[in-house]
Write an enzyme that holds these catalytic residues in place. Sequence first.
Site, PDB file in Angstrom:
ATOM      1  N   ARG A 166       0.847  -1.188   0.000  1.00 27.32           N
ATOM      2  CA  ARG A 166       0.000   0.000   0.000  1.00 27.32           C
ATOM      3  C   ARG A 166       0.889   1.246   0.000  1.00 27.32           C
ATOM      4  NH1 ARG A 166      -1.846  -3.607   3.904  1.00 27.32           N
ATOM      5  NH2 ARG A 166      -3.935  -4.460   3.535  1.00 27.32           N
ATOM      6  N   LYS A 190      -1.748  -2.747   8.015  1.00 33.18           N
ATOM      7  CA  LYS A 190      -2.855  -2.286   8.835  1.00 33.18           C
ATOM      8  C   LYS A 190      -2.787  -2.898  10.229  1.00 33.18           C
ATOM      9  CE  LYS A 190      -6.111  -1.347   5.087  1.00 33.18           C
ATOM     10  NZ  LYS A 190      -7.460  -1.618   4.545  1.00 33.18           N
ATOM     11  N   HIS A 263      -2.830   2.442  -5.523  1.00 29.93           N
ATOM     12  CA  HIS A 263      -3.541   1.182  -5.299  1.00 29.93           C
ATOM     13  C   HIS A 263      -3.713   0.412  -6.607  1.00 29.93           C
ATOM     14  CE1 HIS A 263      -5.057  -0.556  -1.637  1.00 29.93           C
ATOM     15  NE2 HIS A 263      -6.067  -1.107  -2.287  1.00 29.93           N
ATOM     16  N   ARG A 266      -1.013  -1.959  -6.848  1.00 28.91           N
ATOM     17  CA  ARG A 266      -1.263  -3.092  -5.949  1.00 28.91           C
ATOM     18  C   ARG A 266      -2.232  -4.079  -6.616  1.00 28.91           C
ATOM     19  NH1 ARG A 266      -1.188  -4.615  -0.457  1.00 28.91           N
ATOM     20  NH2 ARG A 266      -3.178  -5.253   0.464  1.00 28.91           N
ATOM     21  N   HIS A 289      -3.328  -9.478   3.527  1.00 22.73           N
ATOM     22  CA  HIS A 289      -4.770  -9.588   3.776  1.00 22.73           C
ATOM     23  C   HIS A 289      -5.031 -10.511   4.960  1.00 22.73           C
ATOM     24  CE1 HIS A 289      -5.910  -8.516  -0.656  1.00 22.73           C
ATOM     25  NE2 HIS A 289      -5.757  -7.449   0.098  1.00 22.73           N
ATOM     26  N   TYR A 298      -9.399 -10.742  -6.461  1.00 21.72           N
ATOM     27  CA  TYR A 298      -8.545 -10.685  -7.641  1.00 21.72           C
ATOM     28  C   TYR A 298      -8.751 -11.874  -8.564  1.00 21.72           C
ATOM     29  CZ  TYR A 298      -6.417  -6.875  -5.143  1.00 21.72           C
ATOM     30  OH  TYR A 298      -6.235  -5.693  -4.482  1.00 21.72           O
TER      31      TYR A 298
END
Length: 317
Positions: A166, A190, A263, A266, A289, A298
Amino acid sequence: MAKRPTKLELLQKAGPPPKSSRATETVCNEFLDYLRSECHLAANTIAAYGRDMRRFTTWLGTGALNQISISDLSSYVGELNEAELAPASIARNVVAVRTFFKYLQLEGIVESNPAELIATQKMWERVPGVLSTRQVEGFLASPRKSDVYWQRDVAMLEVLYATGCRASEVCSIRVRDMSLSEKFLKCEGKGGKQRMVPIGSRAIAAIVRYCEELRGKLAEKSPHPPEELFLSRSGRALDRIHLWRLVKFYAKRVGIDPSISPHSLRHSFATHLLAGGADLRLVQEMLGHASIQTTQIYTHVEHSRLKKVHQRFHPRA
């Protein structure tokens, strides 16, 4: 015939929104504190939850939290759709409301969680912007030696695509987080979660050139020795906004869709790996993730692309 504004739009355009009850405001603030202190979510995530909760409480007005039904919440989601929010934004709003009601259950404010039954558009109904491999090659080659900080910009773009990180993760990479001999970078995602991501030879060469030719000169402009890898002209860490602007600048230079963002690289990273046969679990780990379901977006992106190719070129499509 003019489109009838939704309740949400009317509330937002009517100046100061109707006061939600003080109790609701207090509970929302306590919920955000809970996410910060107990769940250890990242500051950007908490800020997003805060915006979503303000939208929700504006819609709720003085209604009581313990009297909200699934029908009410379905109406709320319907108005988010009528306000023409992007599917990803609607999905995030729904997640915020679901999490909020789980918190209300924990606190004994509500007995049941009607938000568990909310249906929303699937994230993959809107295919994320993905560049072709040819577009990526042109984009990564877009910085010119006549650009003032071209060494940094080449390295930054290469790292974005090579790692799938990110924008905030790329900006926070420190020099000591690199293990170029082992072809790995450590990044913080995150919620403060750290992970190791592999990096290829082209990105490594770009980083080495940037560090040898430019980074030291930029670092000298800072009053304190900077730890971060990518620095601004003032010697401070490059921020997400600056990175975003650079991506837009170079995309425009080579004639790529102006909606491209960090993004997008990404998205392209993940889609190209899966199209090449990479294992979904490994892609999940590289992207950081928490849920495999997020990574599966995806696979749907790639399937939709294949479907379009089939429909366009197969004689019996």
